[in-house]
Design an enzyme around this catalytic site. Sequence first.
Site, PDB file in Angstrom:
ATOM      1  N   ARG A  13       6.300  -8.575   1.358  1.00 16.96           N
ATOM      2  CA  ARG A  13       7.153  -8.203   2.487  1.00 16.96           C
ATOM      3  C   ARG A  13       7.768  -9.438   3.128  1.00 16.96           C
ATOM      4  O   ARG A  13       8.956  -9.458   3.470  1.00 16.96           O
ATOM      5  CB  ARG A  13       6.354  -7.403   3.520  1.00 16.96           C
ATOM      6  CG  ARG A  13       7.186  -6.938   4.718  1.00 16.96           C
ATOM      7  CD  ARG A  13       6.317  -6.206   5.722  1.00 16.96           C
ATOM      8  NE  ARG A  13       5.792  -4.959   5.169  1.00 16.96           N
ATOM      9  CZ  ARG A  13       4.767  -4.294   5.683  1.00 16.96           C
ATOM     10  NH1 ARG A  13       4.156  -4.756   6.769  1.00 16.96           N
ATOM     11  NH2 ARG A  13       4.356  -3.172   5.128  1.00 16.96           N
TER      12      ARG A  13
ATOM     13  N   THR B   2      -5.914  -2.070   7.248  1.00 10.93           N
ATOM     14  CA  THR B   2      -6.126  -3.510   7.222  1.00 10.93           C
ATOM     15  C   THR B   2      -7.543  -3.857   7.683  1.00 10.93           C
ATOM     16  O   THR B   2      -7.938  -5.018   7.616  1.00 10.93           O
ATOM     17  CB  THR B   2      -5.115  -4.215   8.151  1.00 10.93           C
ATOM     18  OG1 THR B   2      -5.230  -3.672   9.472  1.00 10.93           O
ATOM     19  CG2 THR B   2      -3.694  -4.001   7.648  1.00 10.93           C
TER      20      THR B   2
ATOM     21  N   LYS C  88       0.826  -1.213   0.000  1.00 11.40           N
ATOM     22  CA  LYS C  88       0.000   0.000   0.000  1.00 11.40           C
ATOM     23  C   LYS C  88       0.862   1.266   0.000  1.00 11.40           C
ATOM     24  O   LYS C  88       0.589   2.220  -0.738  1.00 11.40           O
ATOM     25  CB  LYS C  88      -0.945  -0.028   1.207  1.00 11.40           C
ATOM     26  CG  LYS C  88      -1.988  -1.141   1.132  1.00 11.40           C
ATOM     27  CD  LYS C  88      -2.959  -1.098   2.294  1.00 11.40           C
ATOM     28  CE  LYS C  88      -2.390  -1.699   3.555  1.00 11.40           C
ATOM     29  NZ  LYS C  88      -2.199  -3.161   3.479  1.00 11.40           N
ATOM     30  N   THR C  89       1.905   1.284   0.817  1.00 12.87           N
ATOM     31  CA  THR C  89       2.796   2.454   0.842  1.00 12.87           C
ATOM     32  C   THR C  89       3.524   2.610  -0.478  1.00 12.87           C
ATOM     33  O   THR C  89       3.655   3.722  -1.008  1.00 12.87           O
ATOM     34  CB  THR C  89       3.817   2.316   1.987  1.00 12.87           C
ATOM     35  OG1 THR C  89       3.129   2.124   3.220  1.00 12.87           O
ATOM     36  CG2 THR C  89       4.686   3.562   2.078  1.00 12.87           C
TER      37      THR C  89
END
Length: 353
Positions: free
Chosen positions: A233, A174, A80-81
């Site tokens: 991630r 989230t 998202k970032t």
Amino acid sequence: MAITRNHNSNPNPEKRELLTTKETNQEQENVEESIRPHSFDEYIGQQDLKDVLSIVMGAAKTRNEPIDHLLLYGPPGLGKTTISLILASEMGVNCKITAAPALERPRDITGLLINLKPGDILFIDEIHRLNRLTEELLYPAMEDYRLEITMGKGQAARTRSISLPKFTLVGATTKVGALTSPLRDRFGLIQRLKFYQPEELALIILRTAKLLNTAITQEGAREIARRSRGTPRIANRLLKRVRDYIQVKQLDTITDELASKALDIYQVDPQGLDWTDRLILETMINQFNGGPVGLEAVAAATGEDAKTIEEVYEPYLLQIGYLNRTPRGRVVTSAAHQHLGQTGEEQLSLFEE
């Protein structure tokens, strides 16, 4: 194009400082920044989302306007970032990054909004955790690009309206259901990020390995990918741990066999389950006959916090079909029984040590 960051926006400063120094944190952030994709051409996966955003960006550029406010939701670690930073890069504007827990006082959000330039992107992580006062300040800012500030108290109080440049708010969460309806309805775009397929994760691992100057085979990348819980991630984190393994063993290339050996040491099994995942499932099977069993009972039996189980471990177990939620409680599925039974006594003892 410049990208600015709010480095004081860490939502869990105690955890971040618990085991590492500030210098180590900075080094980790530099590594993460170096492996982030900087354009949608480099960004792997989330094709449906990229298609939508390409249309939105193209239309905004044609009208010479900022893109509409965007809400991104989905499990952590899906990018998202990164998407916000790419949007800023593609639009040629700045991106200011913060997190909702850091916006405790009105002046925190006020300072950010006043310093925005036309078209800038303001990224707020964990936006569902905004306090009520900050959220209400955002309503006129998002709709009318103005900031309503109350000055003074009591009968002397007066409201001052400050005009803001047109900007784009990108919220990440989230828990989209935890957002209030007034805030959620002010986003023009609401998009969900999906878990990645193993083939996509393998491509991400190959790209990261190249950036880290680490030799890896296609099979090695696939082995790490299938243990990465559908999350980039985690895939990048496991790659770094396998890289540590081959460096200590003085080996040259990550193969599927070496990746498997390394991840077994880190107690990550072929389905991506770690020691705690297996503890939860085995406790439910051995002590509660597979369920149904309540969350609090599982937490007490495993020694884990109930909220941690619900928010960190359960989502993946539910996603891969190893756990079900019923009105009577949690139930371990036949797929989980089969997976645990096929692991073998040697690997079971490894995870129990």
